[in-house]
Design a protein around this motif. Structure first.
Motif, PDB file in Angstrom:
ATOM      1  N   PRO A  93      77.156  15.148 -35.237  1.00  0.00           N
ATOM      2  CA  PRO A  93      77.581  14.856 -33.866  1.00  0.00           C
ATOM      3  C   PRO A  93      76.988  15.783 -32.806  1.00  0.00           C
ATOM      4  O   PRO A  93      77.359  15.682 -31.652  1.00  0.00           O
ATOM      5  CB  PRO A  93      79.084  15.098 -33.965  1.00  0.00           C
ATOM      6  N   LEU A  94      76.083  16.691 -33.183  1.00  0.00           N
ATOM      7  CA  LEU A  94      75.703  17.761 -32.261  1.00  0.00           C
ATOM      8  C   LEU A  94      74.562  17.396 -31.324  1.00  0.00           C
ATOM      9  O   LEU A  94      74.499  17.912 -30.204  1.00  0.00           O
ATOM     10  CB  LEU A  94      75.313  19.014 -33.056  1.00  0.00           C
ATOM     11  N   TYR A  95      73.645  16.524 -31.752  1.00  0.00           N
ATOM     12  CA  TYR A  95      72.441  16.304 -30.966  1.00  0.00           C
ATOM     13  C   TYR A  95      72.275  14.826 -30.608  1.00  0.00           C
ATOM     14  O   TYR A  95      71.446  14.127 -31.184  1.00  0.00           O
ATOM     15  CB  TYR A  95      71.215  16.804 -31.730  1.00  0.00           C
ATOM     16  N   PRO A  96      73.047  14.349 -29.652  1.00  0.00           N
ATOM     17  CA  PRO A  96      72.914  12.948 -29.249  1.00  0.00           C
ATOM     18  C   PRO A  96      71.635  12.708 -28.463  1.00  0.00           C
ATOM     19  O   PRO A  96      70.998  13.645 -27.971  1.00  0.00           O
ATOM     20  CB  PRO A  96      74.150  12.716 -28.381  1.00  0.00           C
ATOM     21  N   HIS A  97      71.264  11.466 -28.341  1.00  0.00           N
ATOM     22  CA  HIS A  97      70.104  11.095 -27.540  1.00  0.00           C
ATOM     23  C   HIS A  97      70.402  11.289 -26.054  1.00  0.00           C
ATOM     24  O   HIS A  97      69.537  11.702 -25.280  1.00  0.00           O
ATOM     25  CB  HIS A  97      69.746   9.632 -27.811  1.00  0.00           C
ATOM     26  N   THR A  98      71.641  11.000 -25.641  1.00  0.00           N
ATOM     27  CA  THR A  98      72.055  11.122 -24.240  1.00  0.00           C
ATOM     28  C   THR A  98      73.441  11.732 -24.174  1.00  0.00           C
ATOM     29  O   THR A  98      74.313  11.387 -24.982  1.00  0.00           O
ATOM     30  CB  THR A  98      72.078   9.739 -23.556  1.00  0.00           C
ATOM     31  N   ARG A  99      73.655  12.633 -23.207  1.00  0.00           N
ATOM     32  CA  ARG A  99      74.979  13.199 -22.938  1.00  0.00           C
ATOM     33  C   ARG A  99      75.328  12.869 -21.486  1.00  0.00           C
ATOM     34  O   ARG A  99      74.641  13.278 -20.557  1.00  0.00           O
ATOM     35  CB  ARG A  99      74.983  14.707 -23.156  1.00  0.00           C
ATOM     36  N   THR A 100      76.406  12.134 -21.309  1.00  0.00           N
ATOM     37  CA  THR A 100      76.812  11.721 -19.975  1.00  0.00           C
ATOM     38  C   THR A 100      78.334  11.652 -19.930  1.00  0.00           C
ATOM     39  O   THR A 100      79.008  12.236 -20.786  1.00  0.00           O
ATOM     40  CB  THR A 100      76.169  10.371 -19.607  1.00  0.00           C
ATOM     41  N   THR A 101      78.892  10.970 -18.904  1.00  0.00           N
ATOM     42  CA  THR A 101      80.341  10.878 -18.761  1.00  0.00           C
ATOM     43  C   THR A 101      80.755   9.423 -18.561  1.00  0.00           C
ATOM     44  O   THR A 101      79.922   8.552 -18.284  1.00  0.00           O
ATOM     45  CB  THR A 101      80.836  11.711 -17.561  1.00  0.00           C
ATOM     46  N   LEU A 102      82.070   9.209 -18.672  1.00  0.00           N
ATOM     47  CA  LEU A 102      82.645   7.864 -18.586  1.00  0.00           C
ATOM     48  C   LEU A 102      83.884   7.916 -17.709  1.00  0.00           C
ATOM     49  O   LEU A 102      84.666   8.864 -17.801  1.00  0.00           O
ATOM     50  CB  LEU A 102      83.015   7.397 -20.006  1.00  0.00           C
ATOM     51  N   ARG A 103      84.095   6.908 -16.864  1.00  0.00           N
ATOM     52  CA  ARG A 103      85.215   6.922 -15.917  1.00  0.00           C
ATOM     53  C   ARG A 103      86.490   6.327 -16.489  1.00  0.00           C
ATOM     54  O   ARG A 103      87.567   6.588 -15.986  1.00  0.00           O
ATOM     55  CB  ARG A 103      84.834   6.164 -14.644  1.00  0.00           C
ATOM     56  N   LYS A 104      86.372   5.497 -17.500  1.00  0.00           N
ATOM     57  CA  LYS A 104      87.548   4.908 -18.156  1.00  0.00           C
ATOM     58  C   LYS A 104      87.187   4.620 -19.596  1.00  0.00           C
ATOM     59  O   LYS A 104      86.009   4.586 -19.958  1.00  0.00           O
ATOM     60  CB  LYS A 104      87.998   3.641 -17.424  1.00  0.00           C
ATOM     61  N   LEU A 105      88.213   4.403 -20.402  1.00  0.00           N
ATOM     62  CA  LEU A 105      87.970   4.213 -21.833  1.00  0.00           C
ATOM     63  C   LEU A 105      87.673   2.754 -22.133  1.00  0.00           C
ATOM     64  O   LEU A 105      88.387   2.072 -22.886  1.00  0.00           O
ATOM     65  CB  LEU A 105      89.157   4.718 -22.645  1.00  0.00           C
ATOM     66  N   ALA A 106      86.617   2.265 -21.517  1.00  0.00           N
ATOM     67  CA  ALA A 106      86.106   0.915 -21.750  1.00  0.00           C
ATOM     68  C   ALA A 106      84.644   0.922 -21.334  1.00  0.00           C
ATOM     69  O   ALA A 106      84.335   1.187 -20.173  1.00  0.00           O
ATOM     70  CB  ALA A 106      86.893  -0.125 -20.964  1.00  0.00           C
TER      71      ALA A 106
END
Length: 929
Positions: A119-132
């Motif tokens: 789980p340490l090296y994803p292709h992209t690290r970003t954020t999400l505003r809701k759980l969908a």
């Protein structure tokens, strides 16, 4: 003049802010009340139970007005949100961490956990505003994590919905270590739900979970999507009360676990480690994964070199297949690469892949589909009760029998009983040389499908004709009439190889036109078109009518002879009985011994060629006798670890012998040396052209076991791994970690890594090297676009010691622990270069579950002494400036023309990870409109 009270406002800023928020909330509430919405709440928040009378009234109002219930539910969620907004929600960021693992096949969470970078090296690290989330993409995995903030105290129920599988983990507190699996969609990868379908599976809905609004709870979502369906994953919750609907958890109730916006991709200390990401995988059934003494033989102490001096007489090593100064066409070097034989079995054959790919066996795939391996079986005689597809039992050949071209017509002339005869063609399944009829790859089509080579090549060669006939004698023909009926039934001429199966299924299998040089019998050149020409001539001799009239198609309503369609039972007709007592006889067949040392470009699931045990025993008996004569009988052979043979039927066979010996009955040592079995010479001093196996009985002298001059490998030579990189943070970090582990496990300090960085922006490569535990490293930064050839050349140029080994490498490689010694053993300055065959893993596969194929055409992983590398001119940086693909074949041509042998072996546990070229190197992402 009045002054604005700035100082007072600063002191009372928090109070004023609270007043503004309160006023806004009151005004917002007034607007909803003014619209005529009435709220009736009958919840007991402390115990989470319904008042019976209030519940009855609630259901009554529900029957009279559905819209009013929706309004009440909406306000139910609105009021706690207002309360949270007025008190502590101002500190929540309204986001969750989202990690994306792209280009990974499969539809189960177990498949996601096999990903090297999870789980340490994803292709992209970003954020999400809701759980969908629904990115409308394919073949990816998601990890969503953060903190959950309940809007009230009480019992909640959760559910998850997704296409394909997903899991929702929740901790009873804010610690990721306490997270437990709460709900999930599927475990096998076949399960999925429609968007918002929260009750399809029993596993989707949780039991009651008691939460407190003043606390935060760590959560984690795992999602796996394959290449089909409408991708989505969403988590819903509701108070644990009957009749309420699940609502997607919105931004007001989540917050980030950590802010990653300013972190480099190789900064991973902040990423939570949970049970969700560290579940043990089941063991795979591949034979190659079983322990082998070769894997750890490097740890055994080496025998004292003085003990090996003068054990064998010295002899000149000059194999006939070396093509020094011989003109070969571009990219034709692949035809002059030979394979070595190995003993004992290293199980590099991908037996677990042969359900989908039976190319290891010489029969046509179409033949195997229809008849399987029945031609190797002899049905025991019964009362004329045989299936139509079995030849006459008299035609079943014993293992020692030999079929000549003239005898073939007589054998195949027999007809199966109870079946009409058909005009026959020559079946290509009966010719073992068909496996070599593939053309040679070219640079132009690096990842294309197979192309047909022109079958009308007019080149001929006597040597190749001899080879073809010899191959036939080792592989008895048992096809009989079957092959001819099969060819006629399919209406194609298999003799010229028009029926082909793309065993790579779209993987890299380039094919070029082959240019044929003039060749003498001294060099075993192997032009594939010559082989085909010889075969065509043989086929024409045995089949004077190559184009017989085609068999008429069955009329409408009739069944063809080989139809498998179900026939409707007719009244009064007896069903065909099955003879469960049918027995048969069979001869032992070792298909491994039918293979040759040609570079088979057709079958990429077959492993290393196997060396006969009898030959190994004979050679080692002689060697152990000589070793003990020289050292006073102090050595006892404990185990034969590894024997590799390179065959040269004109001069002699070269062996690399690796033995585990007991010295003086006290200590265990290892022996790893090249020896040479020199064939006899005639009185005129000319070398015999006969093979040792078929040497005439009147030979004047037996073969001589000797020590080849200038063919000793250095045990402590420095190995330099040269890797060019650009914006591949997760792969660079993995490569550095692998090199650290290699040093930690082997305690070998004689290697270094040289990374040529083309302005990577996603990580500080130099800092990562400084913080690593590799024994030596060199960091070189170069401006401009990524150039593989230039990057490799720049790295090699920094090496000062010309008597050290250069290993041209790639980022996406899983190395076995014995890789250093494997490179050293197979690189000899001025003599040998090493191109190990790597196993290319399929999408969704891992070293723990190695599904894929051997990269028999790839030479990008290449070991060679720097002095030899400089002598051949290094990398072609001019022609391969703005592209890559083909530079390895071009390098191979020059290596061979300078008189070096190229050792070619499949290495256990040597994998090339699956990865796409999307977003790599010089590619730029294009925003979708």
């Amino acid at each position: 003049m009045l002054r604005f009270p700035v100082k007072k406002i600063r002191k009372q800023f928090k109070l004023l802010l609270l007043l503004v928020l309160l006023t806004s909330a009151v005004w917002f509430t007034y607007l909803h009340i003014n619209q005529g919405k009435t709220i009736k709440l009958h919840f007991n928040y402390g115990k989470g139970k319904l008042d019976t009378r209030s519940s009855a009234g609630h259901h009554k109002s529900e029957d009279t007005s559905d819209s009013r219930e929706d309004d009440a539910a909406e306000m139910l969620l609105l009021l706690p949100a207002l309360t949270c907004f007025l008190s502590v929600c101002w500190q929540y960021k309204g986001q969750a961490n989202l990690h994306v693992f792209e280009d990974w096949c499969g539809s189960s969470i177990a498949q996601l956990r096999k990903n090297l970078h999870f789980p340490l090296y994803p292709h992209t690290r970003t954020t999400l505003r809701k759980l969908a989330v629904a990115p409308k993409w394919k073949n990816y995995g998601l990890r969503i994590f953060g903190f959950l903030h309940p809007y009230r105290d009480g019992d909640f129920q959760f559910s998850v919905s997704s296409d394909d599988n997903s899991e929702f983990w929740l901790s009873p507190d804010e610690s990721p270590l306490n997270a437990r699996l709460l709900v999930y969609v599927g475990q096998l990868g076949t399960e999925w739900t429609a968007p918002g379908e929260f009750s399809k599976f029993r596993s989707q809905s949780s039991k009651s979970v008691h939460l407190i609004s003043s606390r935060q709870y760590y959560f984690e979502i795992l999602h796996k999507q394959d290449d089909m369906g409408s991708d989505h994953v969403e988590v819903g919750w509701r108070p644990f009360l009957p009749g309420l609907k699940y609502e997607v958890i919105d931004s007001a109730y989540i917050s980030l676990y950590t802010d990653e916006s300013n972190l480099k991709m190789n900064s991973v200390d902040h990423i939570p480690q949970t049970l969700a990401s560290h579940i043990r995988l089941p063991e795979h059934g591949a034979d190659m994964l079983k322990p082998d003494p070769r894997d750890t033989f490097y740890s055994t102490p080496m025998i004292n070199p003085s003990r090996l001096e003068n054990v064998l007489p010295a002899c000149l090593y000059s194999p006939t297949y070396v093509v020094k100064d011989f003109p070969i066409a571009r990219y034709q070097g692949l035809q002059f690469v030979y394979l070595s034989f190995v003993y004992p079995n290293d199980f590099t054959r991908l037996t677990h892949m042969e359900r989908e790919n039976k190319c290891f066996y010489r029969e046509s795939p179409i033949y195997l589909e229809k008849f399987g391996f029945y031609k190797y079986m002899k049905m025991d005689e019964e009362d004329d009760d045989r299936p139509f597809f079995f030849p006459n039992p008299d035609d079943f050949l014993e293992e020692e029998e030999v079929v000549d071209t003239e005898d073939e017509a007589e054998i195949v002339g027999t007809q199966p009983p109870k079946k009409p005869s058909h005009p026959s063609q020559t079946s290509h399944t009966s010719n073992p040389s068909h496996q070599h009829s593939n053309p040679v790859p070219t640079q132009a089509v690096r990842e294309g499908e197979e192309e047909e080579e022109d079958p009308d090549e007019e080149e001929k060669g006597a040597v190749n004709s001899i080879i073809i006939r010899r191959e036939r004698r080792h592989f008895p023909r048992r096809d009989g009439q079957i092959g001819r009926d099969l060819d006629k039934d399919w209406g194609r001429d298999h003799t010229r190889g028009n029926i082909r199966q793309d065993i790579r299924k779209g993987h890299e299998e380039p094919q070029p036109r082959v240019l044929q040089p003039d060749m003498d019998s001294g060099v075993r050149g192997r032009s594939l078109s010559w082989i085909r020409t010889e075969f065509d001539q043989d086929a024409n001799r045995s089949n004077p009518d190559p184009d017989p009239d085609p068999e008429p198609e069955p009329e409408e309503g009739e069944m063809s002879d080989y139809s498998y369609e179900e026939v409707e039972a007719r009244p009064g007709w007896a069903e065909e009985s099955i003879n469960w007592q049918r027995t048969f006889s069979v001869n032992p067949m070792d298909f491994e011994l039918l293979r040759s040392d040609w570079n088979d470009l057709r079958c990429n699931v077959s492993g290393n060629l196997q060396l006969a045990e009898s030959e190994v025993v004979d050679v080692l008996a002689q060697y152990m006798e000589k070793l003990n004569e020289r050292n006073g009988g102090i050595y006892t052979l404990l185990r034969i670890i590894n024997v590799e043979k390179r065959r040269d039927s004109a001069r002699g066979n070269r062996y690399l012998v690796e033995l585990e010996l007991m010295e003086r009955g006290r200590s265990v040592v290892r022996l790893s040396e090249y020896i040479y079995l020199l064939l006899h010479r005639s009185r005129q001093g000319e070398e015999s052209l006969e093979n040792t196996d078929s040497a005439p009985a009147s030979a004047p002298a037996s073969p001589l076991l000797c020590q080849p001059v200038m063919l000793q490998w250095r045990k402590d030579v420095m190995v330099h791994f040269v890797v060019p990189v650009k914006n591949q943070a997760r792969w660079v970090q993995q490569f550095i970690s692998d090199m650290e582990n290699l040093h930690r496990q082997t305690k070998d300090d004689n290697f270094s890594i040289i990374i040529v960085d083309f302005e990577s922006e996603d990580m500080d490569v130099e800092q990562a090297l400084r913080e690593s535990g590799v024994p030596r490293y060199e960091y070189l930064r170069r401006e401009g676009n990524f150039e593989r050839s230039a990057g490799l050349q720049i790295g090699v140029d920094t090496i000062e010691d010309s008597h050290s080994i250069v290993f041209l490498c790639d980022l996406h490689i899983h190395f076995p622990l014995n890789i250093l010694e494997s490179i050293r053993k197979h690189c000899v300055e001025g003599r040998l270069a090493f191109a190990p065959i790597v196993m290319r893993l399929g999408c969704g596969s891992s070293p723990q579950e190695p599904d894929g194929y051997w990269e028999v055409n790839g030479f990008g992983l290449f070991g060679i002494y720097k002095s030899d590398f400089d002598k051949i001119g290094g990398m072609n940086t001019e022609e391969f400036k703005d592209r890559w693909g083909g530079e390895d074949w071009e390098l191979l041509d020059r290596v061979l023309q300078n008189g070096l042998e190229v050792e070619r072996l499949r290495l256990r546990n040597f994998f090339h990870y699956y990865h796409s070229k999307r977003g790599m190197w010089n590619a730029q992402n294009k925003k979708k409109g």
